[in-house]
Enzyme design. Structure first.
Site, PDB file in Angstrom:
ATOM      1  N   PHE A   1      -0.822  16.486   3.034  1.00 56.40           N
ATOM      2  CA  PHE A   1      -1.159  15.787   1.792  1.00 56.40           C
ATOM      3  C   PHE A   1       0.103  15.661   0.951  1.00 56.40           C
ATOM      4  O   PHE A   1       0.707  16.655   0.556  1.00 56.40           O
ATOM      5  CB  PHE A   1      -2.264  16.509   1.020  1.00 56.40           C
ATOM      6  CG  PHE A   1      -2.863  15.601  -0.007  1.00 56.40           C
ATOM      7  CD1 PHE A   1      -3.852  14.687   0.349  1.00 56.40           C
ATOM      8  CD2 PHE A   1      -2.404  15.612  -1.308  1.00 56.40           C
ATOM      9  CE1 PHE A   1      -4.377  13.807  -0.587  1.00 56.40           C
ATOM     10  CE2 PHE A   1      -2.931  14.737  -2.254  1.00 56.40           C
ATOM     11  CZ  PHE A   1      -3.914  13.837  -1.892  1.00 56.40           C
TER      12      PHE A   1
ATOM     13  N   GLU B   1       0.855  -1.197   0.000  1.00 54.17           N
ATOM     14  CA  GLU B   1       0.000   0.000   0.000  1.00 54.17           C
ATOM     15  C   GLU B   1       0.888   1.242   0.000  1.00 54.17           C
ATOM     16  O   GLU B   1       1.987   1.230   0.565  1.00 54.17           O
ATOM     17  CB  GLU B   1      -0.897  -0.078   1.250  1.00 54.17           C
ATOM     18  CG  GLU B   1      -1.661   1.168   1.628  1.00 54.17           C
ATOM     19  CD  GLU B   1      -2.764   1.543   0.677  1.00 54.17           C
ATOM     20  OE1 GLU B   1      -2.509   1.580  -0.532  1.00 54.17           O
ATOM     21  OE2 GLU B   1      -3.871   1.848   1.156  1.00 54.17           O
TER      22      GLU B   1
HETATM   23  P1  IMP Z   1      -7.501   5.705   4.047  1.00 47.75           P
HETATM   24  O1  IMP Z   1      -8.576   4.709   3.765  1.00 47.75           O
HETATM   25  O2  IMP Z   1      -8.026   6.971   4.676  1.00 47.75           O
HETATM   26  O3  IMP Z   1      -6.335   5.140   4.832  1.00 47.75           O
HETATM   27  O4  IMP Z   1      -6.987   6.211   2.635  1.00 47.75           O
HETATM   28  C1  IMP Z   1      -5.921   5.627   2.004  1.00 47.75           C
HETATM   29  C2  IMP Z   1      -5.832   6.052   0.561  1.00 47.75           C
HETATM   30  O5  IMP Z   1      -6.104   7.450   0.374  1.00 47.75           O
HETATM   31  C3  IMP Z   1      -4.406   5.858   0.112  1.00 47.75           C
HETATM   32  O6  IMP Z   1      -4.231   4.561  -0.397  1.00 47.75           O
HETATM   33  C4  IMP Z   1      -4.244   6.931  -0.927  1.00 47.75           C
HETATM   34  O7  IMP Z   1      -4.686   6.449  -2.178  1.00 47.75           O
HETATM   35  C5  IMP Z   1      -5.141   8.042  -0.464  1.00 47.75           C
HETATM   36  N1  IMP Z   1      -4.368   9.030   0.312  1.00 47.75           N
HETATM   37  C6  IMP Z   1      -4.390   9.216   1.645  1.00 47.75           C
HETATM   38  N2  IMP Z   1      -3.553  10.206   2.022  1.00 47.75           N
HETATM   39  C7  IMP Z   1      -2.952  10.645   0.889  1.00 47.75           C
HETATM   40  C8  IMP Z   1      -1.941  11.656   0.619  1.00 47.75           C
HETATM   41  O8  IMP Z   1      -1.390  12.353   1.496  1.00 47.75           O
HETATM   42  N3  IMP Z   1      -1.588  11.805  -0.682  1.00 47.75           N
HETATM   43  C9  IMP Z   1      -2.121  11.080  -1.693  1.00 47.75           C
HETATM   44  N4  IMP Z   1      -3.053  10.112  -1.483  1.00 47.75           N
HETATM   45  C10 IMP Z   1      -3.468   9.906  -0.199  1.00 47.75           C
HETATM   46 MG    MG Z   2      -3.791   4.024  -2.397  1.00 45.23          MG
END
Ligand code: IMP
Ligand code: MG
Length: 192
Positions: free
Chosen positions: A170, A118
């Protein structure tokens, strides 16, 4: 550098503006060499952690595509590679926790060591939903290798390998996108 902070002194690569089309990248979180060194270490950790059995690296697209390519080459034991495409759906831009698999490998997971690859763990919801779906297929073991972890969520026990703890900013580059741009940057940065 402290975990969770960006290094303001990391030099901006001279070609950064060419790569972004003029959008300023002001803070580099992890430079190319720092990433390469850590990925090599992760490869060694994973090689040691799986002395026997079949190992399947299961990358979560699209964010893991560059990390997966480098990580797979840093692991010095037999392995196979497949990918999944997952989509969060629901209202708004925040992760909804509802995860739908758009591409689901036909590969049989039973009796194989499955290591999900991931890009970044933010709320951890995507991963948690996915892991329960994968666990139902009874792999020999189920683990996760995440390049980045924002450490916002309670720890997920399956997350055995983490490249870097990162700030709750981000981040873009090395596979990570902002609206599908910047995945190709060879470093990880915060948008300036
Ligand atoms: P979660 O389900 O909130 O953990 O989201 C995870 C997914 O969101 C990651 O696999 C990324 O695709 C996207 N994501 C989360 N944070 C970032 C970031 O800082 N930059 C780019 N994509 C992000
Ligand atoms: Mg992702």
């Amino acid at each position: 550098m402290q975990p969770g902070s960006l290094n303001p002194r990391m030099p901006i690569p001279a070609d950064a503006l060419r790569r972004t089309g003029g959008v300023a990248v002001t803070r580099i979180a992890f430079g190319e060499q720092v990433i390469a060194d850590r990925v090599r270490e992760l490869g060694r950790e994973i090689t040691d952690a799986y002395p026997t059995g079949d190992l399947l690296l299961l990358g979560l697209l699209k964010g893991s595509f560059i990390f997966m390519a480098d990580l797979a080459r840093a692991i010095e034991r037999p392995l196979q590679v497949d990918f999944m495409v997952a989509s969060s759906y629901g209202k708004g831009t925040a992760s909804s926790g509802n995860v739908r698999l758009l591409y689901d490998p036909a590969t049989d997971l039973a009796a194989r060591h499955v290591l999900v690859v991931e890009d970044i763990i933010d709320t951890g919801r995507t991963l948690q939903r996915l892991l329960s779906q994968l666990a139902a297929r009874q792999p020999a073991s189920l683990g996760v290798c995440a390049l980045l972890d924002k450490k916002l969520a309670p720890p997920i026990p399956e997350v055995r390998f983490v490249g870097f703890e990162c700030p709750p900013a981000f981040l873009i580059g090395y596979g990570l996108d902002y609206a599908e741009d910047y995945r190709h940057l060879p470093f990880i940065a915060e948008l300036g």
